[in-house]
Design a protein around this motif. Sequence first.
Motif, PDB file in Angstrom:
ATOM      1  N   SER A   1       2.072   6.650  -6.990  1.00  0.00           N
ATOM      2  CA  SER A   1       0.992   7.665  -7.794  1.00  0.00           C
ATOM      3  C   SER A   1       0.918   9.200  -7.511  1.00  0.00           C
ATOM      4  O   SER A   1       0.439  10.225  -7.830  1.00  0.00           O
ATOM      5  CB  SER A   1      -0.211   7.026  -6.767  1.00  0.00           C
ATOM      6  OG  SER A   1      -0.661   7.304  -5.251  1.00  0.00           O
TER       7      SER A   1
ATOM      8  N   GLU B   1       1.600  -1.262  -0.013  1.00  0.00           N
ATOM      9  CA  GLU B   1       0.269  -0.149  -0.419  1.00  0.00           C
ATOM     10  C   GLU B   1       1.039   1.444   0.109  1.00  0.00           C
ATOM     11  O   GLU B   1       0.169   1.952  -0.680  1.00  0.00           O
ATOM     12  CB  GLU B   1      -1.212   0.055   1.016  1.00  0.00           C
ATOM     13  CG  GLU B   1      -1.574   1.495   0.992  1.00  0.00           C
ATOM     14  CD  GLU B   1      -2.674   1.254   2.002  1.00  0.00           C
ATOM     15  OE1 GLU B   1      -2.957   2.462   2.644  1.00  0.00           O
ATOM     16  OE2 GLU B   1      -3.026  -0.232   3.190  1.00  0.00           O
ATOM     17  N   ALA B   2       2.228   1.864   1.006  1.00  0.00           N
ATOM     18  CA  ALA B   2       2.988   2.068   0.500  1.00  0.00           C
ATOM     19  C   ALA B   2       3.821   2.569  -0.462  1.00  0.00           C
ATOM     20  O   ALA B   2       3.517   3.981  -1.011  1.00  0.00           O
ATOM     21  CB  ALA B   2       4.185   2.555   1.662  1.00  0.00           C
TER      22      ALA B   2
ATOM     23  N   THR C   1       0.727  11.194   6.752  1.00  0.00           N
ATOM     24  CA  THR C   1      -0.953  10.916   7.095  1.00  0.00           C
ATOM     25  C   THR C   1      -0.942   9.422   7.112  1.00  0.00           C
ATOM     26  O   THR C   1      -1.776   9.111   7.420  1.00  0.00           O
ATOM     27  CB  THR C   1      -1.199  11.767   5.372  1.00  0.00           C
ATOM     28  OG1 THR C   1      -0.604  12.735   5.227  1.00  0.00           O
ATOM     29  CG2 THR C   1      -2.167  11.236   4.835  1.00  0.00           C
ATOM     30  N   TRP C   2      -0.593   8.411   6.515  1.00  0.00           N
ATOM     31  CA  TRP C   2       0.118   7.053   6.813  1.00  0.00           C
ATOM     32  C   TRP C   2      -0.299   6.706   7.817  1.00  0.00           C
ATOM     33  O   TRP C   2      -1.017   6.323   8.614  1.00  0.00           O
ATOM     34  CB  TRP C   2       1.126   6.421   5.822  1.00  0.00           C
ATOM     35  CG  TRP C   2       0.586   4.850   5.775  1.00  0.00           C
ATOM     36  CD1 TRP C   2      -0.130   4.681   4.858  1.00  0.00           C
ATOM     37  CD2 TRP C   2       0.790   3.878   6.622  1.00  0.00           C
ATOM     38  NE1 TRP C   2      -0.261   2.972   5.248  1.00  0.00           N
ATOM     39  CE2 TRP C   2       0.361   2.567   5.962  1.00  0.00           C
ATOM     40  CE3 TRP C   2       1.448   3.612   8.052  1.00  0.00           C
ATOM     41  CZ2 TRP C   2       0.868   1.582   6.967  1.00  0.00           C
ATOM     42  CZ3 TRP C   2       2.508   2.677   8.057  1.00  0.00           C
ATOM     43  CH2 TRP C   2       1.290   1.331   7.707  1.00  0.00           C
TER      44      TRP C   2
ATOM     45  N   HIS D   1       0.674   4.444  -2.633  1.00  0.00           N
ATOM     46  CA  HIS D   1       0.924   5.964  -2.818  1.00  0.00           C
ATOM     47  C   HIS D   1       1.910   6.729  -2.998  1.00  0.00           C
ATOM     48  O   HIS D   1       2.020   7.405  -3.568  1.00  0.00           O
ATOM     49  CB  HIS D   1       0.875   5.853  -1.697  1.00  0.00           C
ATOM     50  CG  HIS D   1      -0.800   5.793  -0.469  1.00  0.00           C
ATOM     51  ND1 HIS D   1      -1.324   6.204  -0.863  1.00  0.00           N
ATOM     52  CD2 HIS D   1      -0.787   4.904   0.907  1.00  0.00           C
ATOM     53  CE1 HIS D   1      -2.407   5.607   0.129  1.00  0.00           C
ATOM     54  NE2 HIS D   1      -2.299   5.258   0.690  1.00  0.00           N
TER      55      HIS D   1
ATOM     56  N   ILE E   1       3.860  12.156   3.601  1.00  0.00           N
ATOM     57  CA  ILE E   1       2.560  10.787   3.396  1.00  0.00           C
ATOM     58  C   ILE E   1       2.910  10.052   4.082  1.00  0.00           C
ATOM     59  O   ILE E   1       1.804   9.306   4.196  1.00  0.00           O
ATOM     60  CB  ILE E   1       2.952  10.207   1.609  1.00  0.00           C
ATOM     61  CG1 ILE E   1       3.202  11.050  -0.020  1.00  0.00           C
ATOM     62  CG2 ILE E   1       2.173   9.093   1.098  1.00  0.00           C
ATOM     63  CD1 ILE E   1       3.355  11.290  -1.233  1.00  0.00           C
TER      64      ILE E   1
END
Length: 370
Positions: free
Chosen positions: A189, A182-183, A263-264, A186, A260
């Motif tokens: 993207s 998932e990281a 935020t995660w 991110h 990022i």
Amino acid sequence: MSASQKYTGIGYWVVQIGFSALLAALGLFGGIFILIDSGRPDSTGSAGSGEGAIVLLVGIVFLALLVWLVAGFVSQSRQQRAVYAWAIMQEYVARGPGTRPMTPGRTVTGDVASMAVAARARDGELSYEEVLHLQALRPEVPYPGDLEALRRRSAGGSAPETLSSAEERERLRSEWQADDAEALAHLESAGLARPGAARTAVLLARCTGWAALAAFLVSAWLRSPTAAMSTFLTLAGLWCVLRLLSGILQDARTRRGRAIAETWRSDAARAARGLPAPFTEFFRAPLGAWWRRLLTPMAVFGVFFLIGGLANIERGGERGVFLGMACVAAVLLLASIGLRIVAAKRASADRERLAAYRGARATAREGRDR
């Protein structure tokens, strides 16, 4: 060593720093003396400016080593210094049975490997099993860190013994793999999965730096001092600009990556599992890459002007110019030394922050992604 006598590592640091300081002083003062003496018309010494420059360069090498040691010493906590020294000495003695603890390793490769292991031990990245392996090399010298806390972390956290079961460890690793995926998504993207422009600027700066060195050596070999100076300074100036640009780009990328990651981590459950591996690169080096990248040019220019100034300081009518050159060089060298110590302290703070963010993942054998 009794249980009440905890290993501090002070002996290791005193020997390393003292030996480097002695050789740096001998090389610097000896080289400066030879350079000044060789420039006098009535000089009686047999050594010339070439020998003086070589001795001075040797002193500068040991000065750089001294700065690295001092920066490492002041940037670490008391326990970190002890763990670092302990890990190195455990392997040194094991590689040379019967020798004194301060005897260097048999090979440079072995020394580098020992330093890498010691750095991981200092940062709390060795697993419980790896620390036990080092401990077994010299059982009479106990591990100076918290071995019980390390055991709990390697087992999967600071919770009770239920976390040490194979099923629980497998569950945690599955969650870590999902977090890593998932990281990475991110970062992809956001366009941060690859170094991009920052890496390109670094490569260009390296090529320009080597080109500057090659141009200087060729011009000096052809005995063209004016061409050597102009070519070297032009390429060196471009080298400085590219290093500054790469630092600016790196800082921008690091800020975006950290944003990022934070935020995660705002999700408590995610934060408890530890920082995913793809995010770690944004915390391994502190912000301020733009000025840290200028420290090497400062040192290079300092050495260049120091040698040039001292080698010609006795020239008639130009003494003031070359004395000023040597003074500027000294200021550059001292400034680069002081800023490197500051950078080392900031890097140490970021390492501790990363270790806290990683949690059990920092020492889990299958969870580590290095």
